[in-house]
Design a protein around this motif. Sequence first.
Motif, short mmCIF file in Angstrom:
data_model
loop_
_atom_site.label_atom_id
_atom_site.label_comp_id
_atom_site.label_asym_id
_atom_site.label_seq_id
_atom_site.Cartn_x
_atom_site.Cartn_y
_atom_site.Cartn_z
N ALA A 275 14.80 0.13 0.29
CA ALA A 275 13.54 0.34 -0.15
C ALA A 275 13.15 -0.67 -1.30
O ALA A 275 11.87 -1.39 -1.31
N ALA A 276 14.11 -1.02 -2.05
CA ALA A 276 13.88 -2.05 -3.10
C ALA A 276 13.89 -3.38 -2.44
O ALA A 276 12.90 -4.30 -2.75
N SER B 40 3.68 5.67 -5.47
CA SER B 40 3.65 5.94 -6.93
C SER B 40 2.74 6.82 -7.41
O SER B 40 2.77 7.40 -8.55
N THR B 41 1.51 7.35 -6.57
CA THR B 41 0.46 7.92 -7.04
C THR B 41 0.73 9.33 -6.68
O THR B 41 0.35 10.38 -7.39
N HIS B 42 1.08 9.51 -5.47
CA HIS B 42 0.96 10.67 -4.61
C HIS B 42 2.54 11.38 -4.61
O HIS B 42 2.56 12.40 -4.11
N GLY B 43 3.40 10.63 -4.49
CA GLY B 43 4.91 10.89 -4.05
C GLY B 43 5.44 11.63 -5.21
O GLY B 43 4.91 11.99 -6.36
N ASN B 44 6.75 12.06 -4.94
CA ASN B 44 7.48 12.92 -5.66
C ASN B 44 8.32 11.89 -6.53
O ASN B 44 9.19 11.31 -6.27
N GLY B 45 8.04 11.93 -7.81
CA GLY B 45 8.55 11.00 -8.75
C GLY B 45 10.23 11.10 -9.17
O GLY B 45 10.77 10.43 -9.53
N GLU B 46 10.55 12.36 -8.92
CA GLU B 46 11.99 12.86 -9.14
C GLU B 46 12.82 12.51 -7.79
O GLU B 46 14.17 12.59 -7.95
N CYS B 47 12.30 12.19 -6.83
CA CYS B 47 13.30 11.85 -5.77
C CYS B 47 13.56 10.45 -5.74
O CYS B 47 13.38 9.68 -6.64
N LEU B 48 15.02 10.13 -5.14
CA LEU B 48 15.49 9.12 -5.33
C LEU B 48 15.52 8.22 -3.89
O LEU B 48 14.93 8.91 -2.84
N LEU B 49 15.83 6.81 -3.84
CA LEU B 49 15.47 5.83 -2.88
C LEU B 49 16.77 4.94 -2.47
O LEU B 49 17.44 4.99 -3.78
N GLU B 50 16.86 4.55 -1.54
CA GLU B 50 18.02 3.64 -1.34
C GLU B 50 17.66 2.18 -1.46
O GLU B 50 16.46 1.96 -1.46
N ARG B 51 18.72 1.25 -1.50
CA ARG B 51 18.41 -0.05 -1.75
C ARG B 51 17.36 -0.72 -0.94
O ARG B 51 16.65 -1.76 -1.21
N ARG C 94 0.92 -1.07 -0.05
CA ARG C 94 -0.20 -0.08 -0.01
C ARG C 94 0.92 1.30 0.13
O ARG C 94 0.55 2.45 -0.95
N ILE C 95 1.81 1.25 0.88
CA ILE C 95 2.99 2.57 0.81
C ILE C 95 3.38 2.47 -0.71
O ILE C 95 3.62 3.76 -1.15
N VAL C 96 3.78 1.69 -1.27
CA VAL C 96 4.45 1.43 -2.54
C VAL C 96 3.13 2.31 -3.57
O VAL C 96 3.73 2.90 -4.46
N SER C 97 2.13 1.86 -3.66
CA SER C 97 1.09 2.19 -4.32
C SER C 97 0.79 3.68 -3.95
O SER C 97 0.63 4.40 -4.87
N ASP C 98 0.83 4.24 -3.01
CA ASP C 98 0.70 5.63 -2.42
C ASP C 98 1.86 6.50 -2.98
O ASP C 98 1.64 7.48 -3.42
N LEU D 220 8.29 -0.15 -9.01
CA LEU D 220 8.81 0.58 -7.95
C LEU D 220 10.46 0.30 -8.34
O LEU D 220 11.34 1.38 -8.32
N ILE D 221 10.95 -0.73 -8.22
CA ILE D 221 12.29 -1.05 -8.27
C ILE D 221 12.81 -0.78 -9.77
O ILE D 221 13.97 -0.21 -9.86
N THR D 222 11.95 -1.06 -10.70
CA THR D 222 12.42 -0.72 -12.06
C THR D 222 12.65 0.86 -12.41
O THR D 222 13.50 1.28 -13.04
N ARG D 223 11.70 1.66 -11.72
CA ARG D 223 11.67 2.96 -11.91
C ARG D 223 12.64 3.68 -11.17
O ARG D 223 13.20 4.65 -11.61
N PHE D 224 12.92 3.46 -9.89
CA PHE D 224 13.94 4.05 -9.14
C PHE D 224 15.13 3.63 -9.08
O PHE D 224 15.98 4.19 -8.47
#
Length: 733
Positions: free
Chosen positions: A522-523, A509-520, A503-507, A559-563
């Motif tokens: 999260a994957a 992807s929908t409402h988050g900042n798509g330009e921010c980066l994530l660390e491993r 659910r957090i992943v879905s939220d 999420l893994i593929t995108r970030f």
Amino acid sequence: MTEALRPLRPLQVSSVSHDSQSSQPKSGPISKSITAPDRPKKRAVCSQCRIRKVRCDGRPNLCQNCDRLGFECSFQQLPGKSPGQYVVKLPERRRRMQACIPCHSKKTRCLGELPSCSSCVRRNRVCSYPRAKNHGSAADGLTGAVGFDDECAEDASPSQEDMDMEMEMGDAADGEGSAPDAETTTALVLDYFDHLYPLPSFAFLHKPTVVLRCRDQTMNESLKLAICAITSLHLKRSSLCHDLWVQQAEQSILQQIGRASIFHLQALLLVIRYRIESGEFPTAFMLAALAARTALALRLNYERPELSQVAQEARRRLFWAVYLLDDFFCVGLREFELCPEETIHLQLPCDEDHFGAGRYVHTGLLRPGPSDNVSTVGLRGVYLRLTSVRRAVMRFNRRVGLGEELSSTIGGSMRRFEEELNSLMANLSPFEQYSVSNLTSCRWQAQFIMLHMSWHQCHCDIYRLGLDGYSEAAPSPILMAIHPRERTAMQFKCFEHAESIIRIVSDFSTHGNGECLLERDAAVCAFESARLVMFSSRIPGAPSNLDLAINKAKLSLNLITRFFPYSASTQPLRKDLERLIASYSVRLALQTQEAFSEPDPPSARPSTKVSQYASSRQRLSVQSLLLQSDFVDDSNEIAGPAPGAAIQATANAMQTNSRTTYVSGSSEVTVAPRNQTWGVTGQVESLNGQAQQSGTCLDAGQEDAGLIFNPWMGFAGTEDMHGMSGRPPDEEF
């Protein structure tokens, strides 16, 4: 009196003598005359051949090489020029090939094709070339004599070996002075604080100070190169020379290895992160130990109250960044830990506003005591405490898997972990609790979702011990000792927290900042939640059926593929999840009635890579960066080959070329070697093919206690490996 010893050979006779008799050899036992050989007359060398380091025939007026290549020879008598002086123009290097940056950094042959070389295309790498340099400008004013007295070099024909040497020399010359200019540096430093600084592992730099030094051009050179390199890598600025920058920064740090420095440690941490993201795990593993030693040498694990508040907080954050490096390599093993918690005497990092303003705030220690009255720790502090709890959970799981934890104490340990996790969440302010509105309004979205995903994943790590038929469940004797009602409660709690991660992943992807980066991490959380959600579809009354579970798993894959599109550390997670989704999709299409249990890993010979005792204590997953480092114990070569061991060594080498064994507790996994384009992920197809041939499956009573660890600290589940085809992957890993 003893006569003086006579010299072994006569003294050299001077060629210049005023006495005619001095030219005759002296009398003695050696009566042969000594005549010095005539030195051959040196051949004149033109300026062009001397610069190019090739043999010159010394032909008057115009040498053969300059005549053949159309160069202006220094032997030529030009009108208006004195015969003793000549203006040397450096000729263009016609045989030098330009190597791309990835090939140059890995010291592999590059053919220089445009726009991408064949080596990078074959390895699926981003190919980029350094900026062109004007090689002739430095020699425009060089003057020299017509002839030289030095010996000239041997004539070199344009062989492939010479071309490779010239290519390396040319690339080295291009690397000199390839540091980013002031404008590029300022832009990349600002991008660092916009995109990387929000992540837990990159928040150790003080933005006002670093930006000021960047604009004043007083920043430490190694730190400047490391910041520019890691930023351009993460933001995919392939046109920049970030491989050369990180190499220069690393060399500068290693050249001053005996001089511990805060700035060098900051740069070293960024270099390590760069090596991890680019797939150079052995280098990163060794450099991480150097970073830990440097931090302890600087006593960063202790407070320094006499320093300014900014300096104290920067020291704390730098040490906590070293502490987070353990997540990549220690995998819950004490012997690989860089910073044991008993050596840490620091408080947690404060909020960003207090750090930027230089205000002191008491945040508490890593392990809060009974007298800790800190009301709000903050996102970064809670994340560090959560990291500590997760490591404790991983060590607990290892003890359970090895049978070192009593069945009577397992329930109490789980309840203590639950209480500690609930206490961590209570330390968050109302605006830091998870909700979609808090997500959209949070300034540090990456830190926000990583904290909450990791919190749910910690619960999954605790409760998955009670999953019947799951590869990471507790051994069968321990499962049988747990009451069925408690096992059922553990299962549904595990699936509930896995659904929360989805659910957090879905939220996000929908409402988050798509330009921010994530660390491993999260994957890893997304990967593990997808596995659990799809596995839960076999349980009656589970939240999701198989069709819905597959769709939820695809959210994690997206999420893994995108970030993490180019991250070498997360690439195995993406590939394994793709195969797992394909496997469950086949099951859904066929609507088979077989149980969703896992195949029996094939038996194999004992591992020769590590000792047998280490094999049972240090179980690593194929996704583990420590395992991907490919360290091999070559202790058998210390004493040399034993008599009659040549034949056995040849046989062992033939077996090693056909398969490689990775340790998994009491079992082992055999995969095809990397040089046959299988890579590490070939384990999936190898296991599946052998399991299909044997036609056997495991149930809860046959579950191998060795396969119990996830990619954050250990072996992936073998349900990832069930139902796949036996062919090798097409791409090279």
